[in-house]
Design an enzyme around this catalytic site. Structure first.
Site, PDB file in Angstrom:
ATOM      1  N   HIS A   2       0.806  -1.216   0.000  1.00  0.00           N
ATOM      2  CA  HIS A   2       0.000   0.000   0.000  1.00  0.00           C
ATOM      3  C   HIS A   2       0.838   1.264   0.000  1.00  0.00           C
ATOM      4  O   HIS A   2       0.425   2.302  -0.492  1.00  0.00           O
ATOM      5  CB  HIS A   2      -1.004  -0.044   1.151  1.00  0.00           C
ATOM      6  CG  HIS A   2      -2.104  -1.009   0.858  1.00  0.00           C
ATOM      7  ND1 HIS A   2      -2.014  -2.336   1.189  1.00  0.00           N
ATOM      8  CD2 HIS A   2      -3.249  -0.869   0.172  1.00  0.00           C
ATOM      9  CE1 HIS A   2      -3.082  -2.960   0.746  1.00  0.00           C
ATOM     10  NE2 HIS A   2      -3.849  -2.099   0.124  1.00  0.00           N
ATOM     11  N   GLU A  43     -10.772 -11.153  -6.519  1.00  0.00           N
ATOM     12  CA  GLU A  43      -9.406 -11.066  -5.997  1.00  0.00           C
ATOM     13  C   GLU A  43      -8.868 -12.433  -5.606  1.00  0.00           C
ATOM     14  O   GLU A  43      -7.703 -12.580  -5.275  1.00  0.00           O
ATOM     15  CB  GLU A  43      -9.381 -10.178  -4.746  1.00  0.00           C
ATOM     16  CG  GLU A  43      -9.842  -8.771  -5.014  1.00  0.00           C
ATOM     17  CD  GLU A  43      -9.812  -7.933  -3.754  1.00  0.00           C
ATOM     18  OE1 GLU A  43      -8.845  -7.176  -3.584  1.00  0.00           O
ATOM     19  OE2 GLU A  43     -10.755  -8.042  -2.941  1.00  0.00           O
ATOM     20  N   ASP A  47      -4.386  -8.471  -5.405  1.00  0.00           N
ATOM     21  CA  ASP A  47      -4.604  -9.674  -4.609  1.00  0.00           C
ATOM     22  C   ASP A  47      -4.747 -10.901  -5.489  1.00  0.00           C
ATOM     23  O   ASP A  47      -4.260 -11.978  -5.137  1.00  0.00           O
ATOM     24  CB  ASP A  47      -5.837  -9.493  -3.715  1.00  0.00           C
ATOM     25  CG  ASP A  47      -5.490  -8.725  -2.453  1.00  0.00           C
ATOM     26  OD1 ASP A  47      -4.471  -9.075  -1.826  1.00  0.00           O
ATOM     27  OD2 ASP A  47      -6.190  -7.763  -2.110  1.00  0.00           O
ATOM     28  N   CYS A 105      -9.275  -2.868 -11.162  1.00  0.00           N
ATOM     29  CA  CYS A 105      -8.897  -1.738 -10.311  1.00  0.00           C
ATOM     30  C   CYS A 105      -7.565  -1.984  -9.605  1.00  0.00           C
ATOM     31  O   CYS A 105      -7.154  -1.199  -8.769  1.00  0.00           O
ATOM     32  CB  CYS A 105      -9.995  -1.415  -9.311  1.00  0.00           C
ATOM     33  SG  CYS A 105     -10.363  -2.768  -8.202  1.00  0.00           S
TER      34      CYS A 105
END
Ligand code: PEP
Ligand code: MG
Length: 960
Positions: A586, A822, A846, A893
């Site tokens: 992140h 994911e 993911d 995304c």
């Protein structure tokens, strides 16, 4: 605001027992339109959890948190029972104060009410009261003692004249809740009285809530009306409360001891001389309070019961306060303390019982005092300044040391070429004493440090070549000279803190206030405040400050936590380089959002770089060059110019759709983490928000945000979108995204554990609040809700059922509900899921980690976690095919959507929407415009047949 009002007191009531009294109270609250009938259940449930008996013939019945939605209007109603009602354990209640409150407003009422209760017993007087006015007088008019404690003594305060000194005294009285606005005006009308020895007296009866005396001395001697001014008493006068103290003061002056006061360096000296309340010198222990609603009646009662088991005095106060504290054995006094979640309680116990009593009380508070409590965030967690992960050891760093001219490959985490000197930041924890010598001495130390740092920054300003950097340092200097900041620090010094503690506490509190404003610019100011704070702290403690280069630098760290990057000043940090981490961690995502070139996972050697070593960092290629030659720098600069030109051209067409040369359009949306990012995303060409990561909405609070707070956030996004669609992902925590207040049992493999929708389904209350907030915010605008980490159909169905139930109550005209793909299992059953969902959005970050079994943040493996692996591409292809067969749309995304080599593959596989960080929108649109859809479809099918990601990259590079 809850107020006691004679009209709301029902005199001369009778009730056989407590249930009858509650029923009567319920009737009154309903009849007056304050609550729905269901609130009575809340009153009963509350008593079942613990009696609301307050002492002195008083009870304060109120509802439970889950009956708050039964409250229409906040208010109180009082029932007078002259014959008494047994409230349990033989405790007689003569006055029941029924509270209807939607939030914790009643705590304030309790605080005021209990403060009015004197040491004596009101029961008899309440029983015999004949009129509502008599009751109000009893509750509010109990004779009050003069407040005079350490909180009201300010020594060595900053003041240039009499008026400023008087204002400091008034501030202390206000803080101690002795006076309200208007008191100052009353003072101005009065005459200041010289008492001799440079001491002065000023008083007013206007706007006094309770009698109190403040004593302030100036930092340096002043004059007033031609006489010295070395100390000033400011009296909030009410009745005769101050008489005894005044007599004592006169005697002191007659004895010629006035100087003891004007030259005092500790509040204890002043209080002992005047007979004020001096804190006992008893053993003490501190513990933070984590109860959601603070120290309200039920937990307070538990605390009193524990204290009552000990034979001796135990007091409690808020840590940092100079007050004597209140008795822990008195429920009313405990409530009057008004302690809230996050505040630290300090217990003081008589020496004979301290060793048993203090641990028992601390443990009880830690255990939640009978309530389930969510832990408080650890100190430093909000700022991200403290060390988090263990650093690679020095030997590993040394072994991997980099040489001049060496080229290192890391993971390309954020595009762009950065050139600059390095600043290796290793977390440094600076120890400092909490208590200071005296306010005067500590203030002097602080002023010296402020001046020194001001000078150091002045040198940086002179040395710096770049205007924007000079501006930042000029702002830092202004912060050092900010009078409001200094004033607040000074107030902390008055409480006995050291200069270091007072300064850092104030800096952190000011920085957190800035961050709470949710404005990017103001949040950057918080980072500046912390920068300045660290510099001054280093100066005060003699620790050498981190010498940030004066020009924009490349920040080198082991691993950058998202909060580190979020608080970076993008103008001063030219690039980011980490030893650990992966492209889809992140922190890398945030670096991209900030537009800072970054390489992650470059190995421990980067931590051994000497200060100011020049680096050339290419965040697009993941390539790093140590001490580049002039020729290499020249070439990098020219390449940067080419890339920038390409970016400029893309930017010019950012508002146009992304349509391939043969007329196939793909929607390009933005990924955002906070509402405030929406306008910028729209301005950068976003055709909608394709992923709102709602974690930040939750992470920005010290507890789960309520519906209204969330609704306001979601509305901000929808409003800024002006009719464009919003795809919101429900809370996705767990794995590498813990929430400080949501304790999760340690798991061996958190990425394979309770995260995303699994966690939400374990806490349906939180999911329901979020869904309610989302549905309520839509107002007819296009809203798409999706659930993260769905792995099987039952998870989807449970979550969807909740939406279906709530949308009956909160209808939304344009709503679609979908899931993120994911987990490979979801992609593999896409044909089944596609029959029920409205859309899919593929989270390739993911999906790649789960398909390839590589932790997305793995320090050495994550560079292989490439979403262009044919296995991942196949899953994407299957998902699109299944969705299109049912007429549903598919977005991507994950970070792959912005990868220049991946775009032709995703378009070729038929993906309908690409959602990327706002800064990538223009380039992704430009990339789509270069493509031919039919060719991409052909190439994508061929790519599926290749053996690995590397081959796919080479293949696409050759053909597109
Ligand atoms: C993803 O996994 O691709 C995704 C978009 O979600 P996050 O990165 O927030 O886990
Ligand atoms: Mg994800």
């Amino acid at each position: 605001m809850l107020e006691l009002n004679a009209q709301h007191i029902h005199m001369h009531q009778t009730a056989a027992d407590k249930p009858a009294a509650l029923a009567l109270l319920g009737e009154v609250l309903v009849a007056d339109g304050l609550v729905a009938p269901g609130y009575l259940d809340g009153l009963r449930a509350r008593e079942a959890q613990g009696s609301t008996f307050l002492g002195q013939g008083l009870a304060i019945p109120h509802g439970t948190p889950d009956t708050r939605d039964q409250v229409f209007t906040t208010g109180v109603r009082l029932l007078h029972f002259p014959e008494g009602v047994d409230w349990g354990n033989g405790q007689q209640v003569y006055l029941a104060i029924g509270i209807a409150a939607r939030s914790d407003e009643h705590l304030r009422l309790l605080q005021l009410l209990t403060r009015a209760l004197g040491e004596g017993d009101l029961s008899e007087a309440l029983q015999k009261a004949e009129s509502p006015e008599a009751i109000i007088d009893l509750l509010q008019g109990a004779p009050q003692a003069l407040a005079l404690d350490g909180e009201l003594v300010g020594l060595g305060v900053a003041a240039d004249d009499f008026d400023e000194l008087a204002w400091q005294g008034v501030k202390l009285l206000k803080r101690a809740q002795c006076v309200e606005p208007g008191f100052n005006a009353g003072l101005a009308l009065g005459q200041a009285l010289p008492l001799g020895d440079g001491l002065w007296w000023l008083s007013s009866e206007q706007s006094v809530l309770r009698p109190g005396l403040a004593f302030v001395t100036p930092a340096s001697g002043l004059d007033h009306q031609g006489q010295p001014l070395n100390g000033l008493f400011v009296l909030a006068s009410l009745g005769e409360a101050h008489r005894a103290m005044l007599e004592r003061l006169c005697n002191l002056l007659i004895e010629g001891r006035g100087r003891e006061l004007s030259q005092a360096t500790s509040s204890r000296v002043v209080l002992e001389a005047l007979g004020g309340e001096v804190p006992a010198d008893w053993p003490s222990a501190q513990v933070p309070l984590a109860n959601l609603h603070g120290l309200h009646a039920r937990p307070a009662k538990q605390l009193t019961e524990i204290a009552q088991a000990f034979d001796g005095d135990i007091r409690v106060r808020l840590a940092g306060s100079e007050s004597v504290g209140v008795s822990v054995k008195s429920l009313s006094k405990l409530l009057a303390l008004g302690a809230q979640r996050g505040q630290v309680l300090e217990f003081l116990a008589e020496p004979t019982i301290a060793s048993d009593a203090l641990p028992a009380l601390v443990r009880a508070v830690e255990d939640g005092l009978g309530e389930e409590v969510e832990p408080l965030p650890a100190p430093g967690e909000a700022s991200g300044l403290q060390a988090v992960a263990a650093l690679p050891d020095e030997a590993a760093i040394e072994q991997a040391a980099l040489r001049h001219g060496e080229r290192v490959n890391g993971i390309a985490a954020s595009p762009g070429i950065a050139i600059g000197p390095v600043l290796v930041r290793k977390p440094k924890v600076i120890d400092y004493p909490k208590r200071g010598e005296s306010p005067v001495v500590e203030l002097q130390r602080l002023d010296v440090a402020l001046d020194k740092v001001h000078g150091e920054i002045g040198v940086l300003i002179e040395d710096s070549q770049i205007d924007s950097v000079r501006d930042i340092f000029t702002t830092h200097q202004a912060m050092l000279r900010d009078p409001a900041l200094r004033e607040e620090v000074q107030a902390r010094l008055q409480k006995g803190l050291s200069a270091e503690a007072a300064w850092m506490d104030e800096i952190e509190s000011a920085a957190q206030q800035q961050e709470a404003l949710h404005d990017k610019l103001l949040a950057e100011r918080a980072a500046d405040l912390r920068d300045v704070g660290r510099r001054v702290l280093a100066c005060l403690t003699g620790v050498e400050a981190e010498q940030a280069p004066s020009e924009a630098y490349i920040l080198v760290m082991d691993e950058v936590a998202p909060s580190d990057v979020a608080t970076l000043n993008a103008q001063r940090v030219a690039g980011i380089l980490t030893a650990g981490g992966g492209a889809t961690s992140h922190s890398a995502i945030i670096a991209r959002a900030l537009g800072i070139p970054a390489i992650v996972g470059a190995g421990p050697g980067v931590l051994g770089l000497a200060p100011n070593t020049l680096l050339l960092l290419d965040g697009e290629r993941g390539e790093l060059l140590v001490s580049p030659t002039d020729a290499q720098l020249e070439q990098a600069r020219s390449e940067r110019a080419t890339r920038e030109e390409r970016k400029r051209l893309a930017n010019e067409r950012r508002m146009e759709p992304a349509t391939t040369r043969d007329g196939h359009s793909v929607e390009i949306a933005a990924n955002i983490g906070a509402a405030g990012e929406t306008p910028e995303a729209v301005a950068m060409g976003a055709e909608g928000i394709g992923l709102l990561r709602t974690e930040l909405v939750f992470m920005n609070h010290s507890q789960a945000p309520d519906q209204a707070t969330q609704e306001a956030e979601y509305r901000r996004v929808l409003e800024a979108l002006e009719g464009r669609p919003l795809v919101v992902r429900t809370l996705d925590v767990g794995g590498d995204k813990p929430l400080p207040y949501w304790p999760m049992p340690a798991e061996e493999n958190p990425f394979l554990g309770v995260r995303g929708i699994r966690l939400s389904l374990q806490r349906p209350d939180i999911l329901e609040t979020q869904l309610r907030a989302l549905l309520a915010s839509a107002d007819g605008r296009p809203l798409r809700i999706m659930f993260p980490m769905v792995g099987n159909i039952d998870e989807w169905r449970s979550a969807k059922a909740m939406v279906d139930r709530l949308r009956v109550e909160l209808p939304v005209a344009d709503l679609q509900v979908g899931i993120m793909i994911e987990i490979p299992s979801a992609a593999l059953i896409a044909p089944v899921l596609a029959q029920e969902v409205d859309f899919f959005s593929i989270g390739t970050n993911d999906l790649t980690q789960y398909t390839l079994a590589i932790d997305r943040g793995h320090p050495s493996l994550s560079s292989q976690a490439d979403g262009l692996h044919p296995a991942v591409l196949r899953l994407i292809g299957m998902t699109v095919e299944a969705a299109h067969a049912q007429g549903k749309w598919v977005g991507v995304c994950g970070e792959l959507a912005a990868d220049a080599l991946a775009v032709p593959m995703l378009v070729g596989l038929g993906v309908d929407e690409l959602s990327v960080s706002a800064r990538s929108i223009a380039l992704v649109k430009a990339r789509v415009r270069e493509l031919d859809f039919a060719a991409c479809q052909r190439l994508a099918q061929q790519a599926l047949m290749l053996p690995g990601a590397h081959e796919v990259r080479t293949f696409v590079g050759e053909h597109c």
